[in-house]
Design an enzyme around this catalytic site. Structure first.
Site, short mmCIF file in Angstrom:
data_model
loop_
_atom_site.label_atom_id
_atom_site.label_comp_id
_atom_site.label_asym_id
_atom_site.label_seq_id
_atom_site.Cartn_x
_atom_site.Cartn_y
_atom_site.Cartn_z
N LYS A 77 0.90 -1.16 0.00
CA LYS A 77 0.00 0.00 0.00
C LYS A 77 0.94 1.21 0.00
O LYS A 77 1.64 1.46 0.98
CB LYS A 77 -0.89 -0.06 1.24
CG LYS A 77 -1.35 1.26 1.85
CD LYS A 77 -2.21 2.09 0.96
CE LYS A 77 -2.64 3.39 1.64
NZ LYS A 77 -1.59 4.20 2.25
N GLY A 85 5.36 2.81 11.04
CA GLY A 85 4.66 4.09 11.11
C GLY A 85 4.27 4.42 12.53
O GLY A 85 4.96 4.03 13.48
N SER A 86 3.16 5.12 12.66
CA SER A 86 2.74 5.63 13.96
C SER A 86 2.13 4.53 14.83
O SER A 86 1.67 3.50 14.32
CB SER A 86 1.71 6.73 13.75
OG SER A 86 0.59 6.20 13.08
N GLY A 131 -1.60 4.11 13.76
CA GLY A 131 -1.77 3.33 12.53
C GLY A 131 -1.48 1.86 12.77
O GLY A 131 -2.25 0.99 12.37
N GLY A 132 -0.38 1.58 13.45
CA GLY A 132 0.03 0.20 13.70
C GLY A 132 -1.02 -0.55 14.50
O GLY A 132 -1.38 -1.69 14.17
N GLU A 183 6.11 -1.90 13.43
CA GLU A 183 7.24 -1.18 14.02
C GLU A 183 6.74 0.24 14.22
O GLU A 183 6.48 0.94 13.25
CB GLU A 183 8.43 -1.18 13.06
CG GLU A 183 8.97 -2.55 12.76
CD GLU A 183 9.89 -3.05 13.86
OE1 GLU A 183 10.52 -2.22 14.52
OE2 GLU A 183 9.97 -4.27 14.05
N CYS A 207 12.76 7.26 13.80
CA CYS A 207 12.11 6.49 14.86
C CYS A 207 13.07 6.31 16.04
O CYS A 207 12.65 5.97 17.14
CB CYS A 207 11.65 5.15 14.33
SG CYS A 207 12.94 4.29 13.45
N GLU A 239 5.94 10.04 22.28
CA GLU A 239 6.77 10.56 21.19
C GLU A 239 6.23 11.89 20.65
O GLU A 239 5.03 12.04 20.42
CB GLU A 239 6.78 9.54 20.04
CG GLU A 239 7.62 9.96 18.83
CD GLU A 239 7.46 9.02 17.62
OE1 GLU A 239 6.34 8.52 17.37
OE2 GLU A 239 8.46 8.81 16.92
P1 NAP Z 1 1.58 6.61 9.67
O1 NAP Z 1 0.82 7.86 9.53
O2 NAP Z 1 1.12 5.65 10.70
O3 NAP Z 1 1.54 5.92 8.20
C1 NAP Z 1 2.13 4.67 7.86
C2 NAP Z 1 1.27 3.98 6.79
O4 NAP Z 1 0.16 3.34 7.42
C3 NAP Z 1 0.65 4.89 5.74
O5 NAP Z 1 0.61 4.23 4.50
C4 NAP Z 1 -0.73 5.13 6.29
O6 NAP Z 1 -1.68 5.46 5.31
C5 NAP Z 1 -1.07 3.80 6.90
N1 NAP Z 1 -2.06 3.92 7.97
C6 NAP Z 1 -1.95 4.70 9.08
N2 NAP Z 1 -3.03 4.54 9.87
C7 NAP Z 1 -3.85 3.64 9.25
C8 NAP Z 1 -5.12 3.06 9.54
N3 NAP Z 1 -5.77 3.38 10.66
N4 NAP Z 1 -5.64 2.19 8.67
C9 NAP Z 1 -5.01 1.88 7.51
N5 NAP Z 1 -3.80 2.39 7.17
C10 NAP Z 1 -3.23 3.26 8.01
O7 NAP Z 1 3.12 6.89 9.99
P2 NAP Z 1 4.12 7.90 9.24
O8 NAP Z 1 3.72 9.30 9.48
O9 NAP Z 1 4.32 7.45 7.84
O10 NAP Z 1 5.52 7.63 9.99
C11 NAP Z 1 5.95 8.33 11.14
C12 NAP Z 1 5.96 7.41 12.36
O11 NAP Z 1 6.64 6.20 12.02
C13 NAP Z 1 6.70 7.96 13.57
O12 NAP Z 1 5.96 7.68 14.73
C14 NAP Z 1 8.01 7.16 13.59
O13 NAP Z 1 8.60 7.06 14.86
C15 NAP Z 1 7.54 5.84 13.06
N6 NAP Z 1 8.64 5.06 12.48
C16 NAP Z 1 8.99 3.89 13.06
C17 NAP Z 1 10.05 3.15 12.54
C18 NAP Z 1 10.47 1.85 13.18
O14 NAP Z 1 11.32 1.19 12.64
N7 NAP Z 1 9.91 1.45 14.29
C19 NAP Z 1 10.72 3.60 11.41
C20 NAP Z 1 10.32 4.79 10.82
C21 NAP Z 1 9.26 5.51 11.37
P3 NAP Z 1 -2.09 7.00 5.06
O15 NAP Z 1 -0.83 7.75 4.90
O16 NAP Z 1 -2.95 6.94 3.85
O17 NAP Z 1 -2.75 7.50 6.27
#
Ligand code: NAP
Length: 531
Positions: A185, A242-243, A246-247, A266, A303, A395
């Site tokens: 996706k 991601g967040s 979302g996760g 993650e 992250c 965070e």
């Molecule tokens: P995000 O907003 O959660 O988006 C990640 C993906 O998931 C996007 O494709 C998003 O789609 C999708 N998504 C989010 N919520 C969803 C839901 N309820 N249902 C279906 N799909 C959903 O995160 P981000 O802004 O890209 O990344 C920033 C975060 O990632 C920070 O918190 C950072 O710490 C974390 N991160 C963690 C790591 C690790 O290795 N642990 C690495 C890098 C980043 P849409 O965009 O269409 O909403």
């Protein structure tokens, strides 16, 4: 010049059946780019998953050497996109080209390491327990076990790593290596980069003769497509970066299915740093400078960004604070990934600064050119008020960090004992003083996936010994890493074969060991053939 298609990649076909579409956003200029990206329909999701299910039957049978050739072909096709790919990534993320160059190299390295793993072959953890027909009171059967692919894997990348945690990143690489079809996706924060990368993967798949449906990628700028992919009965696992929100949303969806499937999420982390008194006294000024660099690196959009720094009221504190402040004040602002992320940064930072006893220690006012600029900033709070306020434990994604000044090391222990699971924890200490604080050391070890000494958490080495994961809520499953060779274990399952004739066994388990891999034969690790 490769043309951005803007259509869904369903196997080898491009598809645009829906009405809904969106445009890519350039955060530095606060403007939309000309190309449109077609959101997938539910019918297109179903078609994609049917194709992936069919592809699984043949792709899972492609020998390891064939899958390795496919991964190497992906790296070649990505590199063949040249500077065009880097320029597009910079436009869509606001990240500097030099940083993106490094991230592309890391992505190529990740894929290459998986190709090497496949060629060597021992990663399947083959084990063989030969039969004992004369054993009393019951004969022992011949039992052999190895890891096999799990099925179609849904991949959600994150906005902050358009290469390393996206279309050809830390989830797609190991999932494909293990023999699973991948359905991405695409992240709407970098759809053009995703499109170019998907084209590279499709070209590599065609060139190396992979079955159609081994790779697909769908667009959406909302949650409908992601939700439908996770709910589809043909999906067998989810890789998410991601967040937390979302996760966890995807994790819950996957658990509510008739057949629950694993979600390897993650998520965010605050990556605590604990500074012990003797080290602070001896290295105050240098430490302030080093930490400021880690907090503001990449506009704090990592992250592994250090969101919390714990110190005690000891000699050196003032010098440390001065150096930390000075360095933050001279850090220029930087473009954030999206307008939404920038807005959320200021909102969360504002909320943190409004909490009881929290005060701004330094907020940089050196403004760089461009829109969506994040100012590096650090704030101060007492240990006691940190402990009492869980809001401060969360965070703030961006260049913000909280300095927690504790009365003494007992209060410091109490403060870190209130933290949840983290990707990393860092101990800054003189070697000789570590033994005096066993409780603090144990607590940091307990909550972290990677425990660092006298370093900074930003920067994740891609190597077999890295663990990029951690106890919940850093990830949904603390047993797995998303970086390094062991990340492949998320997308396989063990399978035993009992009493199968040698000729019918997989190559990895045959008596003659035709692949020459390490196997555990009757409890001995060996490359020898079995009799
Ligand atoms: P995000 O907003 O959660 O988006 C990640 C993906 O998931 C996007 O494709 C998003 O789609 C999708 N998504 C989010 N919520 C969803 C839901 N309820 N249902 C279906 N799909 C959903 O995160 P981000 O802004 O890209 O990344 C920033 C975060 O990632 C920070 O918190 C950072 O710490 C974390 N991160 C963690 C790591 C690790 O290795 N642990 C690495 C890098 C980043 P849409 O965009 O269409 O909403």
């Amino acid at each position: 010049m490769t043309t951005i298609q803007g259509k869904n990649f369903i196997g080898y076909a491009l598809s645009s059946e829906g009405e809904k579409h969106f445009k890519a956003y350039a955060p530095a200029s606060d403007s939309y780019l000309p190309e449109t990206f077609q959101c997938a329909t539910i019918e297109e999701v179903n078609k994609t998953m049917q194709l992936a299910e069919k592809a699984f039957d043949s792709y899972s049978q492609v020998p390891a050497a064939g899958r390795a050739a496919f991964l190497i072909a992906i790296t070649e096709e990505i590199l063949a996109l040249g500077d065009e790919l880097l320029a597009r990534a910079s436009l869509e993320t606001g990240l500097p080209v030099a940083r993106l160059q490094g991230e592309r190299a890391r992505t190529i390295n990740q894929l290459t390491q998986f190709a090497e793993l496949l060629r060597e072959g021992s990663w399947v953890e083959a084990s063989i327990d030969t039969a004992l027909p004369d054993r009393a009171p019951v004969p022992k059967p011949d039992i052999r076990k190895m890891l096999v692919p799990i099925g179609p894997v849904i991949v959600f990348g994150s906005s902050n790593f358009p290469f390393a945690y996206s279309v050809a990143g830390v989830d797609s690489g190991p999932a494909l290596a293990a023999g699973n079809p991948v359905i991405v996706k695409a992240h709407p924060a970098h759809p053009g980069v995703s499109d170019l990368t998907a084209q590279a993967i499709v070209r590599a798949a065609e060139r190396t003769g992979m079955p159609e449906g081994t790779f697909s990628m769908l667009y959406d700028d909302g949650f409908d497509v992601g939700t439908a992919l996770v709910k589809h009965p043909a999906s067998k696992a989810v890789g998410f970066t991601g967040s937390y929100r979302g996760g966890m949303a995807l994790f819950r969806l996957a658990q509510e299915r008739e057949e629950p499937i694993p979600v390897f999420a993650e998520m965010g982390s605050v990556n605590p740093i604990v500074v012990l008194p003797q080290y602070l006294k001896n290295n105050a000024a240098q430490l302030g400078k080093t930490l400021a660099g880690s907090v503001s690196l990449g506009a704090g959009q990592f992250c592994t960004n250090p969101g919390l720094v714990f110190v005690t009221k000891t000699e050196g504190l003032e010098t440390f604070q001065d150096a930390y402040k000075t360095e933050i004040l001279r850090t220029p602002s930087a473009t954030m990934l999206t307008a939404g992320i920038c807005k959320t940064y200021y909102k969360l930072r504002g909320e943190a600064l409004k909490q009881p006893d929290v005060s701004a220690l330094a907020i940089s006012d050196i403004h760089s050119e461009g829109q969506n600029q994040a100012e590096a900033s650090i704030a101060l709070v007492s240990g006691q008020n940190f402990i009492a306020n869980p809001k401060l434990h969360e965070e703030v994604f961006g260049p913000f960090s909280l300095l927690i000044v504790c009365e003494d090391t007992d209060e410091l222990y109490n403060a870190v004992a209130h933290l949840k699971g983290q990707l990393t924890a860092t101990l800054i200490a003189e070697e000789a003083e570590v033994a005096h604080y066993p409780k603090i050391v144990r607590q940091l070890a307990k909550i972290s996936g990677r425990f660092i000494m006298n370093g900074v958490p930003t920067g994740v080495e891609v190597c077999p010994s890295i663990h990029h994961g951690g106890p919940f809520p850093a990830t949904a499953d603390s047993k797995f890493t998303s970086v390094g060779r062991h990340s492949i274990l998320r997308f396989v399952r063990p399978q035993s074969f009992q009493n199968w004739p040698d000729a019918l066994l997989p190559e990895e388990l045959k008596n003659s060991n035709p692949l020459g891999i390490f196997r555990l034969v009757d409890n001995v690790l060996t490359k020898e053939a079995t009799i």
